[in-house]
Write a protein that holds these residues in place. Sequence first.
Motif, mmCIF file in Angstrom:
data_model
loop_
_atom_site.group_PDB
_atom_site.id
_atom_site.type_symbol
_atom_site.label_atom_id
_atom_site.label_comp_id
_atom_site.label_asym_id
_atom_site.label_seq_id
_atom_site.Cartn_x
_atom_site.Cartn_y
_atom_site.Cartn_z
ATOM 1 N N ARG A 225 1.054 -1.455 -0.008
ATOM 2 C CA ARG A 225 0.098 -0.070 -0.004
ATOM 3 C C ARG A 225 0.968 0.988 0.044
ATOM 4 N NH1 ARG A 225 -5.256 -1.112 1.821
ATOM 5 N NH2 ARG A 225 -5.699 -3.652 2.394
ATOM 6 N N GLY A 226 0.795 2.014 -0.845
ATOM 7 C CA GLY A 226 1.783 3.124 -1.344
ATOM 8 C C GLY A 226 0.850 4.478 -1.702
ATOM 9 N N THR A 227 1.389 5.285 -1.556
ATOM 10 C CA THR A 227 0.736 6.594 -2.030
ATOM 11 C C THR A 227 1.549 7.758 -3.172
ATOM 12 O OG1 THR A 227 0.434 7.042 -0.243
ATOM 13 C CG2 THR A 227 -0.193 9.803 -1.468
ATOM 14 N N SER A 228 0.563 8.030 -4.367
ATOM 15 C CA SER A 228 1.261 8.235 -5.553
ATOM 16 C C SER A 228 0.976 10.101 -5.753
ATOM 17 C CB SER A 228 0.850 7.833 -7.299
ATOM 18 O OG SER A 228 0.880 8.512 -7.894
ATOM 19 N N ARG A 229 1.610 10.859 -5.575
ATOM 20 C CA ARG A 229 0.876 12.158 -5.593
ATOM 21 C C ARG A 229 2.148 12.905 -6.887
ATOM 22 N NH1 ARG A 229 3.678 11.919 -1.366
ATOM 23 N NH2 ARG A 229 2.155 11.464 0.443
ATOM 24 N N ILE A 230 1.536 14.201 -7.163
ATOM 25 C CA ILE A 230 1.307 14.944 -8.039
ATOM 26 C C ILE A 230 2.142 16.936 -7.537
ATOM 27 C CG2 ILE A 230 1.693 15.978 -10.075
ATOM 28 C CD1 ILE A 230 0.276 14.135 -11.433
ATOM 29 N N ARG A 231 3.741 16.742 -7.030
ATOM 30 C CA ARG A 231 4.167 18.191 -6.127
ATOM 31 C C ARG A 231 4.186 19.146 -7.740
ATOM 32 N NH1 ARG A 231 4.278 17.706 -1.339
ATOM 33 N NH2 ARG A 231 4.992 15.965 -0.665
ATOM 34 N N ARG A 232 3.377 20.960 -7.920
ATOM 35 C CA ARG A 232 3.928 21.511 -8.663
ATOM 36 C C ARG A 232 3.913 22.984 -7.924
ATOM 37 N NH1 ARG A 232 -1.124 22.010 -12.635
ATOM 38 N NH2 ARG A 232 0.053 20.380 -13.318
ATOM 39 N N ASP A 233 5.405 23.127 -7.895
ATOM 40 C CA ASP A 233 6.354 24.334 -7.306
ATOM 41 C C ASP A 233 5.603 24.350 -6.492
ATOM 42 O OD1 ASP A 233 6.537 26.238 -9.912
ATOM 43 O OD2 ASP A 233 4.036 26.159 -10.118
ATOM 44 N N GLY A 234 6.399 23.276 -5.672
ATOM 45 C CA GLY A 234 6.548 22.535 -4.354
ATOM 46 C C GLY A 234 5.283 22.144 -3.439
ATOM 47 N N GLU A 235 3.952 22.087 -4.462
ATOM 48 C CA GLU A 235 2.356 22.347 -3.520
ATOM 49 C C GLU A 235 2.110 20.514 -4.438
ATOM 50 O OE1 GLU A 235 0.737 24.112 -1.213
ATOM 51 O OE2 GLU A 235 2.246 25.401 -0.626
ATOM 52 N N THR A 236 1.011 19.897 -3.655
ATOM 53 C CA THR A 236 0.367 19.043 -3.596
ATOM 54 C C THR A 236 -0.864 19.351 -4.887
ATOM 55 O OG1 THR A 236 1.180 17.175 -2.041
ATOM 56 C CG2 THR A 236 0.107 16.325 -3.189
ATOM 57 N N PHE A 288 -6.795 14.833 -14.406
ATOM 58 C CA PHE A 288 -5.687 15.462 -14.355
ATOM 59 C C PHE A 288 -4.590 15.938 -15.033
ATOM 60 C CE2 PHE A 288 -1.014 16.777 -12.606
ATOM 61 C CZ PHE A 288 -2.272 17.807 -11.670
ATOM 62 N N THR A 289 -4.221 16.659 -15.686
ATOM 63 C CA THR A 289 -3.039 17.490 -16.635
ATOM 64 C C THR A 289 -1.809 17.648 -16.131
ATOM 65 O OG1 THR A 289 -4.961 17.952 -18.321
ATOM 66 C CG2 THR A 289 -2.121 18.357 -18.599
ATOM 67 N N THR A 290 -0.939 16.511 -16.789
ATOM 68 C CA THR A 290 0.361 16.951 -16.177
ATOM 69 C C THR A 290 1.563 18.329 -16.797
ATOM 70 O OG1 THR A 290 1.424 15.114 -17.416
ATOM 71 C CG2 THR A 290 0.809 14.691 -15.405
ATOM 72 N N GLN A 291 2.245 19.043 -15.850
ATOM 73 C CA GLN A 291 3.137 20.189 -16.959
ATOM 74 C C GLN A 291 3.870 19.499 -17.322
ATOM 75 O OE1 GLN A 291 1.508 23.629 -15.659
ATOM 76 N NE2 GLN A 291 -0.428 23.355 -15.730
ATOM 77 N N GLU A 292 4.961 20.135 -18.033
ATOM 78 C CA GLU A 292 6.014 20.664 -17.222
ATOM 79 C C GLU A 292 6.744 21.021 -16.376
ATOM 80 O OE1 GLU A 292 8.845 21.260 -21.563
ATOM 81 O OE2 GLU A 292 7.113 22.017 -22.291
ATOM 82 N N GLY A 293 7.673 19.872 -15.436
ATOM 83 C CA GLY A 293 8.554 20.519 -14.085
ATOM 84 C C GLY A 293 7.957 20.115 -13.267
#
Length: 326
Positions: A225-236, A288-293
């Motif tokens: 069991r785990g967690t997947s997250r995406i951070r953008r400019d330091g924010e989840t 959700f749409t990802t962005q470079e960075g």
Amino acid sequence: MQIRGDQGRQVVAADEGGAFVVTGVASVRVLAGRAIAAGQSLAAAVEAAGRGAAVDLAAAASEGRLLAPIDHDDPAHLILSGTGLTHLGSAEGRDKMHRAAAEAAHQTDSMRMFLEGVEGGKPAAGTAGQQPEWFYKGDGSQLVGPGEALSMPGFAKDGGEEPELAGIYLIGPDGTPHRIGIALANEFSDHVTERHNYLWLAHSKLRQAALGPEILTGTPPADVRGTSRIRRDGETVWEKPFLSGEANMSHTLANLEHHHFKYDLFRRPGDIHVHFFGTATLSFSDGFTTQEGDVFEIEAAPFALPLANPLARAAGGEGGTGVKVL
């Protein structure tokens, strides 16, 4: 594990007593080869090599010294491949992609394959069950380690995470596959390309992939069991739990391994295989749409360290390949 040391790459092992350098071993592949030649376990091969200096894994991570836990001197002899629709619930996201292309009254091919796996993906020990979806991702040149950028091609429509487990294998001198262990992984795909037409799945999978720093040896846990997250400019900006391990899958690992290694070309002595076992959790399925960075972060017990990789885009686009006629 493999880390950058003062004198180059070092192999590191860890147990209840902590992490330490494995002396006199140039790579995990070499260590596994010794174990195969001696007919012993990896743990025994570590003890035979000898324990060196203690290693502070948190410090190594913060200093950016973690490497991919497996590699090959010749990247052409490391094969990246995987299976899809292997997890309970994994058909939901795929079906969302493909439903628009099929009549609502009929099951999509994805749903049919998933249900066939539920029915026959866990056969009795020693027998072959339903074969899964299978795909090729590339060779060792496509493998990136912790902290390295996952770079989508300039022509890519999307760069999306796939949090999962991957099996790490070395083919022995007699052609027998040996599982070194399992690693945390980000299989990374182009889901927009796949959604356009399921027959473009092969194109969508020809992308880089990342491995977490650790290979967990021995019998893998049935419930991960785990967690997947995406951070953008330091924010989840997106986060979701994910499940893996056989208790949460429609196939056994043995069945997935059988249907990969039943092909002679995948039992070439000395080759390394990294085989991704699939996932049921994608940010793309949530719209959700990802962005470079953006930074993909994946963590799961019993792995001690997370896997984090920023998203990048390579230069260029859908230009000509420069093929010349001889």
